[in-house]
Structure formats: C-alpha cells, structure tokens
Scaffold this motif. Structure first.
Motif, PDB file in Angstrom:
ATOM      1  N   THR A 164     -35.865 -92.786  36.271  1.00 38.19           N
ATOM      2  CA  THR A 164     -36.066 -91.361  36.026  1.00 38.19           C
ATOM      3  C   THR A 164     -35.184 -90.978  34.849  1.00 38.19           C
ATOM      4  OG1 THR A 164     -36.404 -91.030  38.404  1.00 38.19           O
ATOM      5  CG2 THR A 164     -36.055 -89.068  37.054  1.00 38.19           C
ATOM      6  N   ARG A 254     -40.645 -92.891  36.826  1.00 36.41           N
ATOM      7  CA  ARG A 254     -40.813 -91.695  37.651  1.00 36.41           C
ATOM      8  C   ARG A 254     -40.694 -90.450  36.768  1.00 36.41           C
ATOM      9  NH1 ARG A 254     -42.640 -90.358  42.858  1.00 36.41           N
ATOM     10  NH2 ARG A 254     -41.481 -88.589  43.668  1.00 36.41           N
ATOM     11  N   GLY A 255     -41.477 -89.406  37.095  1.00 38.93           N
ATOM     12  CA  GLY A 255     -41.348 -88.150  36.371  1.00 38.93           C
ATOM     13  C   GLY A 255     -42.225 -88.038  35.147  1.00 38.93           C
ATOM     14  N   GLN A 262     -46.542 -85.335  39.752  1.00 33.75           N
ATOM     15  CA  GLN A 262     -45.916 -84.219  39.054  1.00 33.75           C
ATOM     16  C   GLN A 262     -46.851 -83.021  38.881  1.00 33.75           C
ATOM     17  OE1 GLN A 262     -42.575 -84.592  38.141  1.00 33.75           O
ATOM     18  NE2 GLN A 262     -42.872 -86.455  39.341  1.00 33.75           N
ATOM     19  N   ARG A 312     -44.650 -75.911  44.152  1.00 34.46           N
ATOM     20  CA  ARG A 312     -45.113 -76.602  42.946  1.00 34.46           C
ATOM     21  C   ARG A 312     -46.640 -76.583  42.832  1.00 34.46           C
ATOM     22  NH1 ARG A 312     -46.542 -82.166  43.737  1.00 34.46           N
ATOM     23  NH2 ARG A 312     -46.314 -82.786  45.913  1.00 34.46           N
TER      24      ARG A 312
END
Length: 366
Positions: A164, A254-255, A262, A312
């Motif tokens: 990340t 990740r991310g 996401q 989110r």
C-alpha cells in the motif's frame, strides 16, 4: 443442524449458480499458423494474467514476468476490453515476453470471466494466476513449480506481500503445518477462526491440471467481486490434497484507484451472490452439518464489514446493500444463523439481527 432442515432450506432457494466458460464474451486472438514462435510446444506452467485499464502498472507486472520466464512456461495475457493504453502494452509484450499469448475480450466481462478465458487456453501441467497490477519476485515461479513437483499435491497455497503506497506487510496462509500434504476439507474448520478458505487469493498458489479436468478451477462467470470465495470453498470441499509453503514472491498492490475494492458502486454487491453460492453449495455437501456454520458465520462477517464502511457507497447502492443484506440473512438456514450470531460480538450481532427484521422490499433479491 438436521439434514431435514438443510433440505427444506435448499428447496426455498431461488438462485442457481453455474460455472461456465464465458461463451458470450467475444475474444480477439492474434495467431500465426500454429503456435506463435515464442510459445513452447510442451508447457510446464501456464500463468493467467487478466488486465483491465492498468496501463500505469502493467509494465511493472510484465517486467516481473520476464524475470520469471522459462522455456517451458507460457503467459496468457487477457485484456478485458481495456479503454486505456493497456492493449497496446500487451501487444508489444506478446512480441517481447517469451511464452506470451495475448487474448483480448471485445466486451468487458470482469475478473472471473477473464480468468476463465485464460484457463480455457492454458496448456500447462500446472496453472497459476497473477493480476495485471501486481508483480513477482525474480525466480518465484520456478521455485513454485519445484515445490508442487516435490509435494505431488493438487494445489499449493503461498504467503504474499501486500503493498500500500510504500508500506509493505506480509500476509500468511492461515495453515500451521508447512511443506506437508494435507486434506483441504479438514482445513475449512473451525468456524470461529480464520482458516484456509478465508485466504481466498487465487494468485497465492499453484494448481495441478487435474483440477481443471475435474471442473474445480473455473470461476463463477460474471462475478465482479468476491469471485474467489465460491472458488476457494469448492477447492477445499472437492480437491483431494494441498499444502501451504512459506514462500514470498507475490506482491499484491493494494489501493489501486480502478480496483473494485476501492469503488463503491453496485458491482461491489456481487459479494452477496458469491456467498449465496457458498452457502447453497455447502448445504448440499455430505458434511453440511459441520461446514455450514463456517459458511454462514463468514457470510455474516462480510455483510457486517460492508455495513461498517457503508459511507463509501453511493447513496442508492448503500440502500440496496441494506435491503439485499437483509434478504440474504432471511435466506440463510435460520437455526445456523442464530448460532452464528450468538458466537459474534454483541455490537455486530445486534446490527445483523436488526437488519434481519428489516421489512422486505422489492428488488432485494441478490
């Protein structure tokens, strides 16, 4: 739970699940007469790599494949109808990466469908996966092949490194015994602890071709997220042998902004269809009484996780998440669900009990 209760619950299910080989997705394949000149005739390992709008990361992925190439390896690069520069990068890689085969979907089908395309084209004795925005340590695949050759099992699971930004964290397969052949079925339980079926990353391992021949390696076509959950459960219920090895060679990015993890749109809700499949198929297993509590408890934990980060999601999707989750709770075998909620912490269990009592609304079915 009594078998009579399981059968009664099965009759109430209105969903059907099928693992198919994506006949509706048109493919464009660049071919010469016979095999491309850089593809081996005899393949030890087929590496299936789906790509979708990852032009920023694809060069790193491809460089890591070059550092893992061997004369008997093939790399099946599946572009899932990218709209950026990814196809051009892969077309160039087909010429420059030994063993590369480039396949392009003419419409987007999602990760599960792209992996199925690769599985159908794979010729190797072994198969493995990599995502188009991740990368590998040099020489990792040859080590992985040596490990499964030595152990002789159906599949191997490996640890990985989660990346990340500049942070690095090691995640390990939740299996205590390493380097020994084990029963996949016996690694599903206990219900109240993280086990091998909770470590569902398809790219963290290697799989013998006999799993394809038995119909165990394909993914549920069209699932946009949680596609690896029914897949890992099926492997553990139906394969005969596996092992966990202490190898670190996969770097999981990740991310990434384009990743579904996401993005809070409706595709995220495919986790409900995925876990409905897990529960339905487990209910038909010969050991349903033992295994269903694990499947139901995991399903509840995932619902709770998504509700805990509901901000989110886009507002209409958040409302749909609540209604679909409530309907999912009511579809579960209720005695098993009651036991699962009793085993969870008060806060999560209370939230799920209130959700279960939520009035049904139109369109709540997964």
């Amino acid at each position: 739970m009594a078998n009579r209760a399981v059968k009664a619950w099965e009759k109430r299910l209105v969903h059907s699940f099928a693992t198919c080989r994506s006949p509706s997705i048109k493919q464009t394949v660049k071919t010469n007469d016979g095999l491309p000149p850089n593809v081996p005739e005899v393949v030890k390992l087929s590496v299936i790599v789906p790509f979708y709008n990852v032009q920023q990361y694809a060069p790193d992925t491809l460089r890591s494949l070059v550092a893992n190439a061997r004369e008997d390896f093939e790399f099946i690069l599946v572009d899932d109808c990218s709209r950026d520069g990814t196809p051009e990068i892969l077309a160039r890689a087909e010429r420059e990466l030994p063993g590369a085969v480039f396949v392009r979907h003419e419409q987007n089908g999602g990760l599960a469908t792209a992996r199925n395309t690769g599985i159908d084209r794979a010729r190797g004795e072994y198969l493995t996966f990599l995502d188009g925005d991740d990368w590998l340590a040099p020489g990792y695949f040859p080590q992985l092949v040596s490990a499964i050759d030595e152990l002789g099992c159906d599949f191997i699971r490996t640890d990985h490194v989660q990346c990340t930004a500049r942070s690095r964290q090691v995640f390990r397969v939740p299996v205590g015994r390493r380097g020994v052949v084990l029963s996949p079925r016996e690694a599903i339980l206990p219900a109240d602890r993280s086990t091998s079926v909770d470590y569902a990353y398809a790219w963290a391992g290697i799989y013998h071709r006999r799993l394809v021949d038995k119909g165990l390696l394909h993914f549920t076509d069209g699932l946009r997220t949680a596609e690896d959950r029914p897949w890992i459960w099926k492997l553990h219920r139906e394969a005969e042998s596996f092992a966990a090895v202490s190898m670190l060679g996969v770097f999981y990015r990740r991310g990434v902004a384009s990743s579904l993890t996401q993005i809070g749109d409706v595709r995220q809700l495919d986790f409900i269809r995925a876990f409905d499949q897990v529960v339905a198929e487990t209910a038909q297993d010969r050991d349903a009484d033992e295994l269903l509590p694990k499947a139901v408890r995991t399903y509840c934990a995932i619902i709770s996780h998504h509700l805990g980060s509901i901000e989110r999601f886009e507002p209409p999707v958040a409302r749909k998440l609540k209604s679909m989750s409530a309907a999912a709770l009511r579809r579960m075998p209720q005695d098993v669900l009651d036991d699962a909620l009793d085993s969870m912490d008060i806060q999560r269990a209370g939230k799920l009990r209130r959700l279960r009592r939520r009035p049904a609304s139109a369109g709540a079915a997964a």
